[in-house]
Design an enzyme around this catalytic site. Sequence first.
Site, short mmCIF file in Angstrom:
data_model
loop_
_atom_site.label_atom_id
_atom_site.label_comp_id
_atom_site.label_asym_id
_atom_site.label_seq_id
_atom_site.Cartn_x
_atom_site.Cartn_y
_atom_site.Cartn_z
N THR A 1 -10.36 -0.13 -1.07
CA THR A 1 -9.14 0.27 -0.34
C THR A 1 -9.37 1.50 0.53
OG1 THR A 1 -6.96 1.24 -0.70
CG2 THR A 1 -8.50 1.48 -2.49
N TYR B 1 -5.01 5.69 -8.17
CA TYR B 1 -5.32 4.35 -7.66
C TYR B 1 -6.60 4.38 -6.82
CZ TYR B 1 -5.15 0.24 -4.66
OH TYR B 1 -5.49 -0.89 -3.97
N1 NAD Z 1 -2.14 -5.23 -0.86
C1 NAD Z 1 -2.82 -4.29 -0.22
O1 NAD Z 1 -2.39 -3.80 0.86
C2 NAD Z 1 -4.15 -3.82 -0.77
C3 NAD Z 1 -4.83 -2.81 -0.06
C4 NAD Z 1 -6.07 -2.41 -0.54
C5 NAD Z 1 -6.61 -2.99 -1.67
N2 NAD Z 1 -5.94 -3.96 -2.34
C6 NAD Z 1 -6.56 -4.56 -3.54
O2 NAD Z 1 -6.55 -5.96 -3.44
C7 NAD Z 1 -6.47 -6.54 -4.74
C8 NAD Z 1 -5.37 -7.59 -4.77
O3 NAD Z 1 -4.14 -6.96 -4.46
P1 NAD Z 1 -2.80 -7.79 -4.24
O4 NAD Z 1 -2.00 -7.06 -3.23
O5 NAD Z 1 -3.14 -9.20 -4.03
O6 NAD Z 1 -2.09 -7.58 -5.66
P2 NAD Z 1 -1.44 -8.65 -6.67
O7 NAD Z 1 -0.75 -7.86 -7.72
O8 NAD Z 1 -0.64 -9.66 -5.91
O9 NAD Z 1 -2.71 -9.38 -7.27
C9 NAD Z 1 -3.43 -8.92 -8.39
C10 NAD Z 1 -3.67 -10.12 -9.30
O10 NAD Z 1 -4.51 -9.72 -10.36
C11 NAD Z 1 -3.95 -10.19 -11.59
N3 NAD Z 1 -4.41 -9.25 -12.63
C12 NAD Z 1 -4.13 -7.93 -12.73
N4 NAD Z 1 -4.79 -7.39 -13.77
C13 NAD Z 1 -5.50 -8.39 -14.34
C14 NAD Z 1 -6.39 -8.46 -15.45
N5 NAD Z 1 -6.66 -7.38 -16.20
N6 NAD Z 1 -6.94 -9.64 -15.77
C15 NAD Z 1 -6.66 -10.76 -15.04
N7 NAD Z 1 -5.84 -10.75 -13.97
C16 NAD Z 1 -5.27 -9.58 -13.62
C17 NAD Z 1 -2.46 -10.23 -11.37
O11 NAD Z 1 -1.77 -11.11 -12.23
C18 NAD Z 1 -2.38 -10.67 -9.91
O12 NAD Z 1 -2.37 -12.08 -9.78
C19 NAD Z 1 -6.22 -5.38 -5.71
O13 NAD Z 1 -7.43 -5.09 -6.38
C20 NAD Z 1 -5.80 -4.24 -4.81
O14 NAD Z 1 -6.15 -3.00 -5.34
C21 NAD Z 1 -4.71 -4.38 -1.92
#
Ligand code: NAD
Length: 334
Positions: free
Chosen positions: A120, A144
């Site tokens: 990120t 985070y």
């Molecule tokens: N959305 C953004 O703008 C953004 C920006 C930078 C980085 N990210 C990273 O991208 C990744 C996905 O983010 P997102 O926005 O899709 O979030 P999200 O919450 O929609 O997806 C995360 C998924 O991981 C699953 N999960 C969480 N902990 C778990 C565990 N211990 N075991 C198994 N499954 C687990 C959740 O059920 C969910 O389906 C994350 O790692 C986040 O840090 C997102």
Amino acid sequence: MQRPPVLVTGGAGYIGSHAVLALVDRGWPVCVIDNLVTGFRFAVPEGVTLYEGDIEDAALLARIFAEQQIGAIMHFAGSVVVPESVENPLKYYGNNTAKTRALIEAAVKAGVPHFIFSSTAATYGIPEVSPVTEDSPKQPINPYGMSKLMTEFMLADTARAHPMNYCALRYFNVAGADPQARTGQSTAGATHLIKVAVEAALGKRESVGVFGTDFDTPDGTGVRDYIHVTDLAEAHVLALEALVAEPTRSLTMNCGYGRGFSVLEVLDAVDRVTNRTIDRRLQGRRAGDPDALISDNSRIKSTLPWVPRYADLDVIVGHALAWERKLGEIRGEG
Ligand SMILES: NC(=O)c1ccc[n+]([C@@H]2O[C@H](COP(=O)([O-])OP(=O)(O)OC[C@H]3O[C@@H](n4cnc5c(N)ncnc54)[C@H](O)[C@@H]3O)[C@@H](O)[C@H]2O)c1
């Protein structure tokens, strides 16, 4: 190119479910592990095996690696709410750092050779220079961002010690939804601006908060680099192909378009696309919000054959809107 099966962690979540579609669309065999804490079963396409479980479950992982002959991991699973990480840092160091350590260990034990990681822009903290290059100082200002930076360190050390290469992709602001509305952001109470604004346009919220109007930007509101989630998913597949093609090279790359829009510009786009006028509530700044956060994306553009297709802001908003409507149908909302 040989296409070994890919395990997508968090594949029932927002970005992970788009990566699953991108992999399937390009002919990669895929399966998903997700504990469904914030993900949804409906986000995993038919024909893709979903293992409902936790990424720290070593026995389950060993079974999946053997059963599916996994050749690569795309790791999206994690906790993603920045303010929550300030209130509950150990949750973030637990779910994002410690559990990823367990996942990496299981992968090393099973000899999985390639690992792609959702990092990120929060690893940069408040950058002194914008656009931000990958070599800019990494000074996260919240747990985070730190939990993700620690994972990058673990991956770098692991790749030096074991036959595994990795790619850390540092996302800027992810937005939009699958152009065919097969998936999108479904989390209730999401805090992403474009999601919140289309919810407001559809009457699911009363207004949209604008946090800070005195930033050092042309209109005083914060400027961010919004990247369409489908272009981001595509970057993951290309990164995977680069790791497979050159198994001794690891990569760390920004994912953004290298240009920014202010909060007001985004809200204007939502008004334009939806033909409504969203109620804007001007409020004070939130702690730790930089004036502008824009990627320098020259590294990803020179490393991968990545050609973004959906960079237009109105297109991003239009896809987010179409998904929000579809989500209303899935949930049986009026
Ligand atoms: N959305 C953004 O703008 C953004 C920006 C930078 C980085 N990210 C990273 O991208 C990744 C996905 O983010 P997102 O926005 O899709 O979030 P999200 O919450 O929609 O997806 C995360 C998924 O991981 C699953 N999960 C969480 N902990 C778990 C565990 N211990 N075991 C198994 N499954 C687990 C959740 O059920 C969910 O389906 C994350 O790692 C986040 O840090 C997102």
